[in-house]
Design a protein around this motif. Sequence first.
Motif, PDB file in Angstrom:
ATOM      1  N   PRO A 163      73.204  25.551  24.565  1.00 18.49           N
ATOM      2  CA  PRO A 163      72.231  24.668  25.233  1.00 18.49           C
ATOM      3  C   PRO A 163      70.798  25.089  24.963  1.00 18.49           C
ATOM      4  O   PRO A 163      70.501  26.278  24.847  1.00 18.49           O
ATOM      5  CB  PRO A 163      72.590  24.818  26.714  1.00 18.49           C
ATOM      6  N   THR A 164      69.954  24.084  24.850  1.00 20.61           N
ATOM      7  CA  THR A 164      68.517  24.368  24.652  1.00 20.61           C
ATOM      8  C   THR A 164      67.948  24.874  25.970  1.00 20.61           C
ATOM      9  O   THR A 164      68.100  24.224  27.019  1.00 20.61           O
ATOM     10  CB  THR A 164      67.768  23.101  24.229  1.00 20.61           C
ATOM     11  N   PRO A 165      67.330  26.044  25.973  1.00 24.80           N
ATOM     12  CA  PRO A 165      66.811  26.581  27.253  1.00 24.80           C
ATOM     13  C   PRO A 165      65.730  25.666  27.840  1.00 24.80           C
ATOM     14  O   PRO A 165      64.957  25.064  27.096  1.00 24.80           O
ATOM     15  CB  PRO A 165      66.257  27.937  26.870  1.00 24.80           C
ATOM     16  N   MET A 166      65.746  25.566  29.172  1.00 27.56           N
ATOM     17  CA  MET A 166      64.713  24.782  29.860  1.00 27.56           C
ATOM     18  C   MET A 166      63.355  25.456  29.706  1.00 27.56           C
ATOM     19  O   MET A 166      63.274  26.684  29.722  1.00 27.56           O
ATOM     20  CB  MET A 166      65.040  24.642  31.351  1.00 27.56           C
ATOM     21  N   PRO A 167      62.300  24.646  29.590  1.00 27.30           N
ATOM     22  CA  PRO A 167      60.968  25.271  29.473  1.00 27.30           C
ATOM     23  C   PRO A 167      60.584  25.958  30.782  1.00 27.30           C
ATOM     24  O   PRO A 167      60.965  25.548  31.868  1.00 27.30           O
ATOM     25  CB  PRO A 167      60.046  24.080  29.184  1.00 27.30           C
TER      26      PRO A 167
END
Length: 236
Positions: A16-20
């Motif tokens: 998963p793309t990490p949350m900003p």
Amino acid sequence: AAIATAVPSPTPYPSPTPMPTLTSYRSPTPLPTWTPYPTMTPIPTATPGSPAGTGCQYARNPQPVNVNDMAAVTLQGVAVRFRSAASLNATLLGELNTGIRMRVLSGPFCADGYRWWQVQLEATGQIGFLADSNLTDYWIERATIIPTPVVSSTPTPLVTPVEYISFVADRYTINAGECVIIQWDVENIQAVYYQGVGVTGHDSRRECPASTTVYTLRVIRRDSSEVTRTIQIIVN
């Protein structure tokens, strides 16, 4: 014998793309405190139908004299009424002509719409009360020379009362919807009529004309002759 089929390897899920990272918000600048406007003091109005009251609404400002002043009757103050008390209904002691001098003992007193002073006449020592002005004229003013205080003595007769007629308004030009106070002050006559209706010698009316109007005061003199005074109120 059966031949075993190879099981396909599972395809891994994508990472998963990490949350900003959340950037903290700056605290809002507080709004300035609202300063309420001061409460507006209503302008007092004259009592309709009569100048009676505790105010000095028919006197000019500023006052022309102070207590302990030596004063004199002005050129506009011909036959100023000299009374036993600060009231239009008080006993008339006489009338003072231009130049008569007096010492101011106490005051001012607001009565019947006028500003009154207790004075002592220089020539006779008689003590009484008089009003100092109306909306247009000053009737007494400070004298230039202050002599020795007057010593009380037995009053002597003053000038024989003469006819007096005053017919004024607090304003002569108004805007539509506004009102004026028309006042009259009449003495030593037979009768007086305002707008054709019989009235007393000391009275006033609150008028609210919708358009420019002329108001009339008709006076019947002691010798039965007549004199008429008019006031025109201009309505913008």
